[in-house]
Design a protein around this motif. Structure first.
Motif, PDB file in Angstrom:
ATOM      1  N   LEU A  74      -1.464  24.359  62.526  1.00 33.21           N
ATOM      2  CA  LEU A  74      -1.068  25.770  62.654  1.00 33.21           C
ATOM      3  C   LEU A  74      -0.138  25.951  63.846  1.00 33.21           C
ATOM      4  O   LEU A  74      -0.238  25.232  64.844  1.00 33.21           O
ATOM      5  CB  LEU A  74      -2.312  26.640  62.852  1.00 33.21           C
ATOM      6  N   GLU A  75       0.771  26.909  63.699  1.00 35.08           N
ATOM      7  CA  GLU A  75       1.619  27.267  64.853  1.00 35.08           C
ATOM      8  C   GLU A  75       1.348  28.731  65.142  1.00 35.08           C
ATOM      9  O   GLU A  75       2.084  29.625  64.699  1.00 35.08           O
ATOM     10  CB  GLU A  75       3.094  27.036  64.512  1.00 35.08           C
ATOM     11  N   PRO A  76       0.258  29.003  65.835  1.00 33.93           N
ATOM     12  CA  PRO A  76      -0.156  30.406  65.983  1.00 33.93           C
ATOM     13  C   PRO A  76       0.680  31.187  66.992  1.00 33.93           C
ATOM     14  O   PRO A  76       1.136  30.644  67.995  1.00 33.93           O
ATOM     15  CB  PRO A  76      -1.615  30.294  66.443  1.00 33.93           C
ATOM     16  N   ASP A  94      -0.897  31.742  62.414  1.00 32.79           N
ATOM     17  CA  ASP A  94       0.356  31.149  61.951  1.00 32.79           C
ATOM     18  C   ASP A  94       0.960  32.116  60.929  1.00 32.79           C
ATOM     19  O   ASP A  94       0.355  32.389  59.886  1.00 32.79           O
ATOM     20  CB  ASP A  94       0.034  29.788  61.298  1.00 32.79           C
TER      21      ASP A  94
END
Ligand code: ADP
Length: 408
Positions: free
Chosen positions: A255-257, A298
Motif C-alpha cells: 500500500l502507498e497510504p 492507498d
C-alpha cells in the motif's frame, strides 16, 4: 444344574459366559467387582465361581485368598478366567490357593464348558487351603513381574509411536513443500498468462473501436464491433482481477497510504458510474457526515474497493432503483455503507460471496457479467488497510455492504 457366580469387571465377558452356561441350564449370578462377588458368595453359596484375575481394587488371587480365609465359604470351587495370567507361575499360584482350572481368554466355548464340568466334578478344596505367607510373596512377585511386563510393552509401543510420528511428520513436511512449490508455480502461471493476454486484448479492442468509428461500414458491422468491444472489456476485467488476486495472495501488494478525505474518493467513484446509473434510471445518493472524515489509505486501492461495491450495487439493482452511499464516524472507525434496493442475496449464498469465483447470480439485472472475484479482492484490500467488511441482504429488498476503516 449348578449355581455359578461369574466375577469379571468387563460386562461383555460376563455376558458371554452367562449366555454360554445358560444353555446348560445352570443358574447364573454375576458380579463386576471382587468385593461384590464376596458378598454374593456369603449369601448364595454358589457351587462354582468363575473369576477374572486382572480386576480393579482386588485382583483374582486376593479375591480367592479372602474366600479361603472365611471358614463358611473357604471350600468354594473357583476357576480363573484370564487373558493375562496363563503362564506356569500364575498356574502354580492358582494351585496354591486351591484353583485347579485356569481358562485362557479367549477360549473355544467347548473348552470352557468342559472345564466347568470338570471343576464342578472335582471335590471342593479342603477348607485348610488358606494361603500361606509364601503364597503372598509369590503373589506379589507375580504382580511385579506383570507390571514390569506391561511397562516393557508400553515402552516398546511408545518407541514405535515416536518412530511413526517422526515418519509422518517427515511425510507431511515433504507434502507441504510440494504444495508450496505447486502454489508458486500456479501463481507464476497465472501471472504470465494474464500479462500475455493483455496486449492481444488491447489490439482487439483498438481495432474494434476503429471499425465502430468508421461511418462507411454498415450497421451490422458496427453491432459486431460493439459486441467485440464489450467482450474484450469483460475479458480485460477478468485478467485484471486474476492479476490482483494473485498479487494479493502472494503478499505482493504494497500500500502507498496518504491522508484521504473519504468524501472525495466516493465522489470520484460515483462520477465513474453516472452513465451506467442513468442508463438504468438508478438514483445515486451520497451522504457524508461530517464532511471532513479522513482515512490513511492507498487512493487507488480504496477506489478499487468502492468501484466494485458501487458497481455491484448498480449491477444487481433493477431499472428505476436506488443506490446510496453513507459515510459516518463510529467511534474509532469510519463506516462507509453502500446500500441498494436491488435483488438481494439469498441467505445460503451470503457466507460464500467473499470466496473466489462465488456468484449468487449468473449476471446483473441487465445481463451485466462479472468474474466472481470482485468481493474477494475488496475484502482483502479492506483487511490490508486494517479494516473489515460486512454484508446484510434480503432477497427482493436489497443489500447493504459496510466497510469499516480505522479513523485518523
Ligand atoms: P461479480 O463479478 O459476479 O459481481 P463479486 O465477487 O463482486 O463478483 O460478487 C460476488 C457475487 O455476490 C455476485 O455475483 C452477486 O451474486 C453477489 N453480489 C454482490 N454484490 C451484490 C449486490 N449489491 N446485490 C446482490 N448481489 C450482490
Amino acid at each position: 444344574m449348578a449355581k455359578i457366580l461369574i466375577v469379571d469387571d468387563r460386562q461383555v465377558n460376563r455376558e458371554f459366559l452367562s449366555t454360554l452356561l445358560s444353555y446348560q441350564n445352570h443358574h447364573l449370578l454375576e458380579a463386576g467387582l471382587a468385593s461384590e462377588g464376596l458378598a454374593i458368595i456369603r449369601t448364595e453359596y454358589p457351587d462354582l465361581v468363575i473369576a477374572d484375575i486382572l480386576m480393579p481394587e482386588i485382583d483374582g488371587f486376593e479375591f480367592v485368598r479372602q474366600i479361603r480365609a472365611i471358614p463358611e465359604i473357604a471350600a468354594t470351587r473357583v476357576i480363573f478366567y484370564s487373558a493375562n495370567y496363563v503362564e506356569s507361575e500364575a498356574r502354580a499360584l492358582a494351585k496354591a490357593c486351591g484353583v485347579e482350572h485356569v481358562i485362557a481368554k479367549p477360549s473355544e466355548p467347548e473348552q470352557i464348558l468342559k472345564m466347568v464340568q470338570e471343576a464342578l466334578g472335582i471335590t471342593p478344596p479342603p477348607a485348610s487351603t488358606v494361603p500361606s505367607a509364601e503364597f503372598d510373596r509369590a503373589h506379589q512377585r507375580l504382580l511385579i513381574d506383570k507390571l514390569a511386563q506391561k511397562v516393557n510393552e508400553l515402552e516398546s509401543l511408545n518407541t514405535n509411536l515416536e518412530q511413526r510420528v517422526k515418519e509422518r511428520t517427515a511425510e507431511l513436511a515433504e507434502a507441504n513443500q510440494r504444495l508450496r512449490e505447486l502454489h508458486t508455480f500456479k501463481d507464476n502461471l497465472l501471472m504470465i498468462a494474464s500479462h500475455d493476454l493483455r496486449s492481444p486484448l488491447s489490439v482487439i479492442q483498438s481495432i474494434a473501436t476503429m471499425i465502430l468509428e468508421n461511418p462507411v461500414l454498415p450497421e451490422s458491422t458496427h453491432c459486431a464491433a460493439q459486441t467485440i468491444i464489450s467482450s474484450a472489456k469483460q475479458l480485460n476485467t477478468l485478467v485484471a482481477d486474476i492479476l490482483d488476486i494473485s498479487s494479493l495472495e502472494a503478499g505482493k501488494v504494497v500500500l502507498e497510504p496518504i491522508i484521504i478525505q473519504i468524501g472525495f474518493i466516493i465522489d470520484q467513484v460515483i462520477e465513474n458510474f453516472r452513465y451506467s446509473a442513468q442508463f438504468k434510471q438508478i438514483q445515486l445518493h451520497v451522504e457524508v457526515s461530517p464532511q471532513d472524515l479522513v482515512v490513511f489509505a492507498d487512493w487507488n486501492k480504496l477506489s478499487q474497493v468502492f468501484n466494485n461495491l458501487i458497481g455491484n450495487a448498480i449491477k444487481f439493482t433493477p431499472n428505476g432503483g436506488r443506490v446510496s452511499v453513507t459515510i459516518k464516524r463510529e467511534g474509532s472507525q469510519i463506516c462507509i455503507e453502500v446500500a441498494d434496493n436491488g435483488i438481494g442475496i439469498p441467505n445460503e449464498a451470503i457466507p460464500h460471496i467473499f470466496e473466489k469465483f462465488q456468484r449468487a447470480h449468473p449476471a446483473g439485472t441487465n445481463n451485466e457479467r462479472g468474474s466472481g472475484l470482485g468481493l474477494t479482492i475488496v475484502q482483502q484490500l479492506v483487511e490490508l488497510h486494517g479494516g473489515r467488511i460486512e454484508v446484510c441482504s434480503q432477497v427482493g429488498l436489497g443489500s447493504t455492504f459496510r466497510v469499516y476503516l480505522p479513523a485518523i
